[in-house]
Design a protein around this motif. Structure first.
Motif, PDB file in Angstrom:
ATOM      1  N   ALA A  80       0.837  -1.204   0.000  1.00 32.30           N
ATOM      2  CA  ALA A  80       0.000   0.000   0.000  1.00 32.30           C
ATOM      3  C   ALA A  80       0.868   1.249   0.000  1.00 32.30           C
ATOM      4  O   ALA A  80       0.599   2.209  -0.735  1.00 32.30           O
ATOM      5  N   ARG A  81       1.912   1.229   0.785  1.00 33.74           N
ATOM      6  CA  ARG A  81       2.819   2.386   0.833  1.00 33.74           C
ATOM      7  C   ARG A  81       3.556   2.562  -0.493  1.00 33.74           C
ATOM      8  O   ARG A  81       3.764   3.687  -0.951  1.00 33.74           O
ATOM      9  N   GLU A  82       3.937   1.474  -1.113  1.00 34.40           N
ATOM     10  CA  GLU A  82       4.608   1.556  -2.415  1.00 34.40           C
ATOM     11  C   GLU A  82       3.648   2.069  -3.484  1.00 34.40           C
ATOM     12  O   GLU A  82       4.019   2.895  -4.331  1.00 34.40           O
ATOM     13  N   CYS A  83       2.430   1.620  -3.449  1.00 37.15           N
ATOM     14  CA  CYS A  83       1.416   2.082  -4.399  1.00 37.15           C
ATOM     15  C   CYS A  83       1.184   3.581  -4.215  1.00 37.15           C
ATOM     16  O   CYS A  83       1.099   4.334  -5.198  1.00 37.15           O
ATOM     17  N   ALA A  84       1.105   4.036  -2.978  1.00 40.48           N
ATOM     18  CA  ALA A  84       0.944   5.468  -2.695  1.00 40.48           C
ATOM     19  C   ALA A  84       2.121   6.258  -3.266  1.00 40.48           C
ATOM     20  O   ALA A  84       1.942   7.327  -3.857  1.00 40.48           O
TER      21      ALA A  84
ATOM     22  N   GLU B 139     -11.111   7.884 -10.186  1.00 40.92           N
ATOM     23  CA  GLU B 139     -11.901   8.334 -11.324  1.00 40.92           C
ATOM     24  C   GLU B 139     -11.661   9.822 -11.606  1.00 40.92           C
ATOM     25  O   GLU B 139     -11.598  10.244 -12.757  1.00 40.92           O
ATOM     26  N   ALA B 140     -11.505  10.610 -10.526  1.00 43.23           N
ATOM     27  CA  ALA B 140     -11.266  12.046 -10.670  1.00 43.23           C
ATOM     28  C   ALA B 140      -9.790  12.362 -10.933  1.00 43.23           C
ATOM     29  O   ALA B 140      -9.437  13.524 -11.093  1.00 43.23           O
ATOM     30  N   GLN B 141      -8.964  11.333 -10.961  1.00 41.35           N
ATOM     31  CA  GLN B 141      -7.518  11.469 -11.149  1.00 41.35           C
ATOM     32  C   GLN B 141      -6.895  12.367 -10.080  1.00 41.35           C
ATOM     33  O   GLN B 141      -5.991  13.154 -10.337  1.00 41.35           O
ATOM     34  N   ASN B 142      -7.386  12.222  -8.861  1.00 42.09           N
ATOM     35  CA  ASN B 142      -6.856  12.952  -7.710  1.00 42.09           C
ATOM     36  C   ASN B 142      -5.827  12.060  -7.021  1.00 42.09           C
ATOM     37  O   ASN B 142      -6.100  11.422  -6.011  1.00 42.09           O
ATOM     38  N   TRP B 143      -4.643  12.000  -7.614  1.00 46.48           N
ATOM     39  CA  TRP B 143      -3.618  11.035  -7.207  1.00 46.48           C
ATOM     40  C   TRP B 143      -3.085  11.291  -5.803  1.00 46.48           C
ATOM     41  O   TRP B 143      -2.777  10.345  -5.076  1.00 46.48           O
ATOM     42  N   ILE B 144      -2.963  12.537  -5.412  1.00 47.31           N
ATOM     43  CA  ILE B 144      -2.409  12.833  -4.080  1.00 47.31           C
ATOM     44  C   ILE B 144      -3.379  12.386  -2.991  1.00 47.31           C
ATOM     45  O   ILE B 144      -2.973  11.760  -2.006  1.00 47.31           O
ATOM     46  N   SER B 145      -4.641  12.690  -3.164  1.00 49.34           N
ATOM     47  CA  SER B 145      -5.637  12.249  -2.189  1.00 49.34           C
ATOM     48  C   SER B 145      -5.699  10.721  -2.132  1.00 49.34           C
ATOM     49  O   SER B 145      -5.764  10.132  -1.045  1.00 49.34           O
TER      50      SER B 145
ATOM     51  N   GLU C 139       0.877   2.569 -13.639  1.00 45.54           N
ATOM     52  CA  GLU C 139       1.555   1.524 -12.857  1.00 45.54           C
ATOM     53  C   GLU C 139       0.917   1.397 -11.472  1.00 45.54           C
ATOM     54  O   GLU C 139       0.675   0.293 -10.976  1.00 45.54           O
ATOM     55  N   ALA C 140       0.624   2.534 -10.843  1.00 43.28           N
ATOM     56  CA  ALA C 140       0.019   2.526  -9.510  1.00 43.28           C
ATOM     57  C   ALA C 140      -1.395   1.946  -9.557  1.00 43.28           C
ATOM     58  O   ALA C 140      -1.800   1.212  -8.649  1.00 43.28           O
TER      59      ALA C 140
ATOM     60  N   TYR D 237      -5.005   8.271   1.091  1.00 46.01           N
ATOM     61  CA  TYR D 237      -5.883   7.200   1.564  1.00 46.01           C
ATOM     62  C   TYR D 237      -5.107   5.891   1.703  1.00 46.01           C
ATOM     63  O   TYR D 237      -5.253   5.181   2.693  1.00 46.01           O
ATOM     64  N   LEU D 238      -4.298   5.574   0.714  1.00 43.30           N
ATOM     65  CA  LEU D 238      -3.537   4.321   0.751  1.00 43.30           C
ATOM     66  C   LEU D 238      -2.529   4.302   1.895  1.00 43.30           C
ATOM     67  O   LEU D 238      -2.409   3.316   2.614  1.00 43.30           O
TER      68      LEU D 238
END
Length: 89
Positions: free
Chosen positions: A11-15, A64-70, A25-26, A74-75
């Protein structure tokens, strides 16, 4: 490394990948992550399962909103906290 520790590390790596802008990739890593975490969540108390569903909905909305930081937050934080709360002491 236990199955639980592996899911947390993944999860941390995905974040991290989302924060680096490596969203394709994520996103693929997140699918694998959810599939590997689901059996763990099913063995946890009911309130964890309920919170799990809510968290997944929020994460998918961010994706879906492409809000990658948020999504990364969460992750890295809520996901880890939720899974940790369901672990036996």
């Amino acid at each position: 490394m236990t199955e639980f520790e592996k899911v947390i590390d993944d999860a941390r790596e995905c974040a991290r990948l989302f924060r680096l802008g490596r969203d394709v990739e994520a996103g693929l890593a997140m699918v694998t992550l959810i599939e590997s975490a689901q059996p763990l969540v099913e063995r946890m108390p009911g309130e964890v399962s309920s919170s799990w569903s809510e968290l997944l909905a929020l994460m998918l909305d961010d994706q879906e909103a492409q809000n990658w930081i948020s999504l990364a937050d969460y992750l890295e934080y809520e996901w880890v906290q939720l899974l940790s709360a369901g672990q036996p002491i």
